[in-house]
Design an enzyme around this catalytic site. Sequence first.
Site, PDB file in Angstrom:
ATOM      1  N   HIS A  52      -7.717  -5.566  -0.350  1.00 23.58           N
ATOM      2  CA  HIS A  52      -6.502  -4.820  -0.015  1.00 23.58           C
ATOM      3  C   HIS A  52      -5.794  -5.383   1.216  1.00 23.58           C
ATOM      4  CE1 HIS A  52      -3.810  -1.443  -0.350  1.00 23.58           C
ATOM      5  NE2 HIS A  52      -4.135  -0.942   0.827  1.00 23.58           N
ATOM      6  N   SER A  85       0.825  -1.195   0.000  1.00 23.81           N
ATOM      7  CA  SER A  85       0.000   0.000   0.000  1.00 23.81           C
ATOM      8  C   SER A  85       0.871   1.261   0.000  1.00 23.81           C
ATOM      9  CB  SER A  85      -0.951  -0.047   1.199  1.00 23.81           C
ATOM     10  OG  SER A  85      -1.963   0.909   1.080  1.00 23.81           O
ATOM     11  N   ASP A 105      -0.062  -4.256  -3.776  1.00 25.09           N
ATOM     12  CA  ASP A 105      -1.236  -3.383  -3.856  1.00 25.09           C
ATOM     13  C   ASP A 105      -0.859  -1.934  -3.560  1.00 25.09           C
ATOM     14  OD1 ASP A 105      -3.806  -3.630  -4.750  1.00 25.09           O
ATOM     15  OD2 ASP A 105      -4.708  -4.018  -2.797  1.00 25.09           O
TER      16      ASP A 105
END
Length: 402
Positions: A326, A248, A271
Amino acid sequence: MGEIVGSWEGCTGSCDGLAVAAWGGTQSLALPLGKGPHHVGCTDVMVGHTRQGLFLRLFYPCLPRAGAEQPLWIPRPEYCAGMADFAQRSRRWCATLLSVAVGSCRVPVSWNGPFKPCSRRYPLIIFSHGLGAFRTLYSSVCSELASWGFVVAALEHRDHSASATYFCMVEAGKEEWIPYQRVPQGQKEFYFRNKQVHQRAEECVRTLRLFEDIGSGKSVPNVLHQDFDLSVLKDNLNLTKVAVMGHSFGGITAVLALVKEPRFRCAVALDAWMFPLENVLYPEVPKPVLFINSENFQTPESVAKMKRLSSRNSQTKIITILGSVHQSQIDLAFLTGKLISRILGVRASLDPYKCLDITSRAALAFLQRHLNLEEEFSQWDNLLEGIGDSVVPEAPFCRSNL
């Protein structure tokens, strides 16, 4: 926008029935053991007495030790309070519930376990956490990689993006905590997060320099006084084979670190949240990146930025894991209860163990290719092309906005 990028998760070892009931589950909570040939040890390393120092959890191949202590997954109760703050939940009930549910969970690794020497020397991975996370919340993927012969340094960033962190002051017994900080009212999120991502990438670079100091024989005092001698790393790390990795916010941190430090040979971005990086820097990314995306997080705008990199470097790869969300790439995926899924909105159709297998095997194949490793990870090369069960090339499914 950035609020949903958080990553804090799961637990390790088993928890008692009270904890499971608190989370609405019926099974014990656990993080998986690494599947590689090595036992895994870990220790905490803090360098310096100011916020300009470094704090990380080190995962490494270790020698087996009977009755080895396993570290707590949530190292201190202050982190439960920080996670409650990040999730914008009441500290009074959420932090207490977290403490009951996962406070006794342990990571299935050997705490301060004896380092396993390696004449060929281990490659190094520097790992950057997501927004609202901290150094222990990616224990599953970090210990998995360590079990295959890597030393993994999982940073705890001090840019106010961790749900909580701290440093030890020079005065004995005194600590200063650094809380999570939201975007200040009236300030554009991009400028706030862009400043953070640059600090994070600089911390990755400084972590590499820390290991170079150790490798050169310099004495590096660990402020935490762990029962682990950092000098054992001196002749056991190959600092010509270093990668940077993250999830992330940590994924885009890894990409930026390639710009800032040429000794990083590649990056693995789980991600990645592409928003915080200025467009002018994309042409400056000199090394290959593996983007491993979940099915429901990325936007067309984010994927377009990834494709800017892949169009310039044929070795940059983009794959998507079907059925993942996620939070699938963080330890939270291994919590079985329904209550935490409802609180955090995390519900994936793909089994978390399968997601971890795909993530780690794709990363291993990519790392072998770009660190020139003499291993057998090329058996998973097909994953890099998006070929395999529950994986597809590029990012065919995108949300319209973050």
